[in-house]
Write a protein that holds these residues in place. Structure first.
Motif, PDB file in Angstrom:
ATOM      1  N   LEU A   1      -6.445   9.712  -1.824  1.00  0.00           N
ATOM      2  CA  LEU A   1      -5.377   8.699  -1.825  1.00  0.00           C
ATOM      3  C   LEU A   1      -5.904   7.335  -2.286  1.00  0.00           C
ATOM      4  CD1 LEU A   1      -3.375   9.451   1.449  1.00  0.00           C
ATOM      5  CD2 LEU A   1      -2.840  10.117  -0.895  1.00  0.00           C
ATOM      6  N   ILE A   2      -6.950   6.849  -1.629  1.00  0.00           N
ATOM      7  CA  ILE A   2      -7.429   5.499  -1.941  1.00  0.00           C
ATOM      8  C   ILE A   2      -8.019   5.417  -3.355  1.00  0.00           C
ATOM      9  CG2 ILE A   2      -9.017   3.654  -1.253  1.00  0.00           C
ATOM     10  CD1 ILE A   2      -8.485   4.487   1.661  1.00  0.00           C
ATOM     11  N   PRO A   3      -8.938   6.308  -3.730  1.00  0.00           N
ATOM     12  CA  PRO A   3      -9.468   6.198  -5.100  1.00  0.00           C
ATOM     13  C   PRO A   3      -8.402   6.371  -6.180  1.00  0.00           C
ATOM     14  CG  PRO A   3     -10.743   7.793  -3.812  1.00  0.00           C
ATOM     15  CD  PRO A   3      -9.617   7.361  -2.956  1.00  0.00           C
ATOM     16  N   GLU A   4      -7.456   7.282  -5.959  1.00  0.00           N
ATOM     17  CA  GLU A   4      -6.442   7.510  -6.997  1.00  0.00           C
ATOM     18  C   GLU A   4      -5.518   6.309  -7.156  1.00  0.00           C
ATOM     19  OE1 GLU A   4      -5.806  10.520  -9.121  1.00  0.00           O
ATOM     20  OE2 GLU A   4      -7.925  10.397  -8.601  1.00  0.00           O
ATOM     21  N   ALA A   5      -5.293   5.567  -6.058  1.00  0.00           N
ATOM     22  CA  ALA A   5      -4.372   4.430  -6.125  1.00  0.00           C
ATOM     23  C   ALA A   5      -5.130   3.111  -6.270  1.00  0.00           C
ATOM     24  CB  ALA A   5      -3.493   4.406  -4.872  1.00  0.00           C
ATOM     25  N   LEU A   6      -6.438   3.180  -6.486  1.00  0.00           N
ATOM     26  CA  LEU A   6      -7.246   1.964  -6.403  1.00  0.00           C
ATOM     27  C   LEU A   6      -6.806   0.855  -7.362  1.00  0.00           C
ATOM     28  CD1 LEU A   6      -9.503   0.842  -4.760  1.00  0.00           C
ATOM     29  CD2 LEU A   6     -11.141   1.633  -6.473  1.00  0.00           C
ATOM     30  N   GLY A   7      -6.524   1.204  -8.604  1.00  0.00           N
ATOM     31  CA  GLY A   7      -6.105   0.186  -9.575  1.00  0.00           C
ATOM     32  C   GLY A   7      -4.898  -0.605  -9.084  1.00  0.00           C
ATOM     33  N   PRO A   8      -3.790   0.073  -8.803  1.00  0.00           N
ATOM     34  CA  PRO A   8      -2.619  -0.629  -8.276  1.00  0.00           C
ATOM     35  C   PRO A   8      -2.887  -1.307  -6.933  1.00  0.00           C
ATOM     36  CG  PRO A   8      -2.069   1.652  -8.836  1.00  0.00           C
ATOM     37  CD  PRO A   8      -3.504   1.471  -9.147  1.00  0.00           C
ATOM     38  N   LEU A   9      -3.766  -0.729  -6.115  1.00  0.00           N
ATOM     39  CA  LEU A   9      -4.061  -1.364  -4.825  1.00  0.00           C
ATOM     40  C   LEU A   9      -4.763  -2.696  -5.030  1.00  0.00           C
ATOM     41  CD1 LEU A   9      -5.192   1.576  -2.468  1.00  0.00           C
ATOM     42  CD2 LEU A   9      -3.048   0.280  -2.430  1.00  0.00           C
ATOM     43  N   ILE A  10      -5.645  -2.770  -6.024  1.00  0.00           N
ATOM     44  CA  ILE A  10      -6.321  -4.036  -6.315  1.00  0.00           C
ATOM     45  C   ILE A  10      -5.291  -5.076  -6.761  1.00  0.00           C
ATOM     46  CG2 ILE A  10      -7.901  -5.179  -7.921  1.00  0.00           C
ATOM     47  CD1 ILE A  10      -9.635  -2.632  -7.798  1.00  0.00           C
TER      48      ILE A  10
ATOM     49  N   VAL B   1       0.844  -1.198   0.000  1.00  0.00           N
ATOM     50  CA  VAL B   1       0.000   0.000   0.000  1.00  0.00           C
ATOM     51  C   VAL B   1       0.880   1.248   0.000  1.00  0.00           C
ATOM     52  CG1 VAL B   1      -1.632   1.367   1.369  1.00  0.00           C
ATOM     53  CG2 VAL B   1      -1.957  -1.103   1.121  1.00  0.00           C
ATOM     54  N   GLU B   2       1.853   1.261   0.915  1.00  0.00           N
ATOM     55  CA  GLU B   2       2.734   2.425   1.027  1.00  0.00           C
ATOM     56  C   GLU B   2       3.407   2.717  -0.316  1.00  0.00           C
ATOM     57  OE1 GLU B   2       6.430   1.782   2.782  1.00  0.00           O
ATOM     58  OE2 GLU B   2       6.790   3.872   3.317  1.00  0.00           O
ATOM     59  N   GLN B   3       3.929   1.645  -0.940  1.00  0.00           N
ATOM     60  CA  GLN B   3       4.634   1.854  -2.215  1.00  0.00           C
ATOM     61  C   GLN B   3       3.717   2.443  -3.282  1.00  0.00           C
ATOM     62  OE1 GLN B   3       6.337  -1.985  -2.885  1.00  0.00           O
ATOM     63  NE2 GLN B   3       8.038  -1.586  -1.496  1.00  0.00           N
ATOM     64  N   ASN B   4       2.491   1.957  -3.325  1.00  0.00           N
ATOM     65  CA  ASN B   4       1.576   2.492  -4.331  1.00  0.00           C
ATOM     66  C   ASN B   4       1.194   3.937  -4.051  1.00  0.00           C
ATOM     67  OD1 ASN B   4       1.138   0.419  -6.325  1.00  0.00           O
ATOM     68  ND2 ASN B   4       0.294  -0.775  -4.652  1.00  0.00           N
ATOM     69  N   LEU B   5       1.097   4.285  -2.778  1.00  0.00           N
ATOM     70  CA  LEU B   5       0.767   5.678  -2.437  1.00  0.00           C
ATOM     71  C   LEU B   5       1.946   6.606  -2.736  1.00  0.00           C
ATOM     72  CD1 LEU B   5      -1.256   5.238   0.870  1.00  0.00           C
ATOM     73  CD2 LEU B   5      -2.105   5.549  -1.456  1.00  0.00           C
TER      74      LEU B   5
END
Ligand SMILES: Nc1ncnc2c1ncn2[C@@H]1O[C@H](COP(=O)(O)OP(=O)(O)O)[C@@H](O)[C@H]1O
Ligand SMILES: [Mg+2]
Lengths: 373, 222
Positions: B143-152, B113-117
């Motif tokens: 933060l969460i919506p913008e990184a959602l793709g990589p977070l998934i 998560v940290e890396q994607n943020l």
């Protein structure tokens, strides 16, 4: 223009430092400056001059280190975060890289600050439609930012920044990522924002053309300090500081560089003079008259005239043919209404006193008729 | 494989093992999804220059994550035994296996998560701040919506890691497909049983990966 109005933004001996590897960087170093309600104020400077830091002090994205920042006469330094958020909500901001939310549609981006400000959903929708209409993107509401061109993205940025009816719009290098034509469109839009909505616009840029085209007043920054500020025309028509002269030089290459002057002397071995064209000198008229009245011939061999703040600005370089006494009389005559710089002849050249810098100090200082030699 | 395998006897056991794996993996992931996301966000926002910058908190979290993550899972299961006892009430069984899985998965996910943020453009955070958004709002609405793709995709990666961890659950009597493969396949030299268990795991992993890819692509198609 806005003489009696109280400043909408006021810097009082404002300092902002950042910790750096060796000591501190004084990004903003003792700036005292007023920005008046309703004007388009430019801040120009090279990269690292402290422009972004200065503008980020206005909406308190950074706290000041010392001194004060006043918005509408109210000191915002040291306000708690919750109150700073209210200050920020009343100030729009646009960015070089647009900074749109990629996960939201165009409409979603414009609606975001409205949601932050707690607008009810139906009013939000109406406001978004109104704003997209204003920036000419009504048909793009459902698209995502990645589907837009740079200019369109910045229009979305502007619509978003205007959503909650701010009184101030901060534009940090808003056109620096755009091509010249799109830049023009965006600058026109900023002028409309100022003229039609009465919003005070603060334009940060490193491009002289942007200031020249858009701003009423300008501050020139270097090393965290404002080295010169005032009315755009007077600052750029009579630049006092080397940094200002360099910027003026980038806007109009009207005067021959030393190398160009060498080439000129080859082609035109006669007497060469450079005549300043300023609004207050009515210089082209005077030039025409003086050429007619004196028994000499003049040929324009170099030069350029542009507009700064919608007023004429530039210079013309001429080769004069005739006998020496007539030429001297001509120069003296013309020097009464504008600045004339004598560059001599190919056989007896006179140096441009400012040949090292792109612009002339004496030449540009505008003391009329004083410095012909 | 040349021996006759008694699938009449094994099939229900396989089914039970599959259920145990599903239970362990889903509960551990549920926990890791929440806790790992929170920890990852905490790592990001307390970093130098970010909006809850706090050197002490960041350092503690960072060292903790770095300390836990390299511990081999087999050892970690025993190392957290006392904590498992305190929380779950026992150190043997499926529930007892879930606890260390959830903890380890949380730490692993927090780093992802940290890396994607960190990879996000800080400009969008700046823009939201300039609009007067609070820091908490920025977390959930930017933060969460913008990184959602990589977070998934990161979560998909985590699912597969957790399935892998679950194969070691047998060591504390947690059961599951890994345990089934070892007990009924490997230890009895029955490669057919081992292969079947492996195929089931591979199919699970594939299904998860495909789902993750589809979801992230849907989110990223903008
Ligand atoms: N957050 C920061 N931390 C440390 N140094 C900074 C920070 N922001 C700006 N600076 C430094 O302050 C100076 C001015 O930067 P900036 O305001 O971005 O200039 P400009 O916008 O004119 O290019 C530079 O030396 C830059 O490195
Ligand atoms: Mg900048």
């Amino acid at each position: 223009m806005t003489t009696a109005a109280p400043p909408i933004v006021s810097f009082r001996d404002t300092v902002k430092t950042f910790p750096a590897t060796a000591g501190l960087v004084r990004a903003v170093d003792g700036v005292t400056l007023d920005i008046h309600a309703g004007e388009i104020f430019g801040v120009i400077g090279y990269s690292g001059a402290g422009k972004s830091t200065l503008v980020r002090l206005i909406n308190a994205l950074e706290p000041v280190t010392s001194g004060a920042v006043l918005i509408d006469g109210k000191d915002i330094t040291g306000l708690p975060e919750s109150e700073l958020r209210r200050v920020r909500a009343g100030i729009g901001m646009i960015f070089q890289q647009f900074n749109l939310l990629a996960s939201r549609t165009v409409a979603g981006n414009v609606a975001y600050p409205l949601a932050v400000a707690g607008w009810p959903r139906d009013r939000r929708r109406a406001r978004v439609a109104e704003l997209l209409d204003f920036v000419g993107l009504a048909d793009k509401a459902r698209q995502f930012p990645s589907q837009l061109s740079g200019g369109q993205k910045q229009r979305v940025g502007i619509a978003r920044a205007l959503a909650t009816n701010p009184r101030i719009l901060l534009a940090d290098e808003a056109t620096s990522a755009l091509d010249p034509e799109t830049t023009q469109d965006v600058l026109d839009l900023l002028r409309r924002v100022n003229a039609e909505l009465g919003i005070t616009v603060v334009v940060i840029t490193h491009e002289m053309d942007v200031v020249k085209y858009t701003c009423d007043r300008v501050a020139v920054m270097e090393d965290g300090k404002v080295v010169e500020h005032g009315d755009v025309y007077s600052v750029f028509a009579r630049p006092q500081h080397p940094a200002t002269r360099r910027f003026v030089g980038t806007a109009l290459r009207d005067r021959p560089s030393p190398a160009a002057l060498e080439r000129l002397r080859h082609r035109h071995p006669g007497r060469i003079v450079t005549v300043a064209i300023r609004e207050d000198g009515a210089a082209t008229v005077d030039l025409t008259r003086a050429l007619r009245e004196h028994p000499i011939d003049g040929t324009v061999v170099y030069g350029g005239i542009t507009e700064i703040a919608e007023r004429p600005y530039g210079s013309l370089t001429l080769e004069l043919a005739g006998d020496d006494a007539a030429i001297t009389a001509f120069i003296e005559d013309l020097s009464r209404s504008t600045t004339v710089l004598d560059l001599g002849t190919a056989a007896a050249p006179l140096a441009d006193p400012d040949a090292v810098g792109p612009r002339a100090s004496a030449f540009s200082s505008g003391d009329q008729g004083g410095d012909a030699r | 494989m040349n021996r006759d395998t008694d699938w009449g006897y094994l099939a229900p056991l396989l089914g039970k093992a599959f259920g145990e794996t599903l239970q362990m993996v889903s509960v551990a992931l549920l926990f890791a999804g929440v806790f790992g996301l929170a920890l990852g966000i905490a790592l990001y926002v307390t970093r130098r220059g970010n909006f809850f910058a706090n050197r002490a908190v960041f350092t503690v979290l960072n060292v903790l994550v770095n300390f836990v993550r390299p511990i081999p899972f087999v050892i970690f299961i025993f190392a957290v035994g006392p904590a498992t006892m305190a929380v779950v009430g026992k150190t043997i069984g499926t529930e007892a296996a879930i606890f260390p899985m959830a903890i380890m998965a949380s730490f692993a996910f927090s780093r992802l998560v940290e890396q994607n943020l960190v990879g996000l453009d800080p400009g969008v955070v700046e823009a939201a701040r300039a609009m007067g958004a609070s820091r908490w709002r920025i977390i959930w609405s930017v933060l969460i919506p913008e990184a959602l793709g990589p977070l998934i995709l990161a979560f998909t990666f985590l699912v597969i890691g957790v399935i892998d961890m679950s194969a070691m659950a047998g060591i504390v009597g947690g059961g599951g497909l890994g345990d089934f493969a070892i007990r009924h396949g490997y230890q009895r030299f029955n490669w057919e049983v081992t292969a079947v268990a492996v195929v089931v795991i591979v199919i699970m992993v594939q299904a998860v990966q495909v789902l993750g890819n589809v979801l992230s692509r849907r989110v990223l198609r903008r």
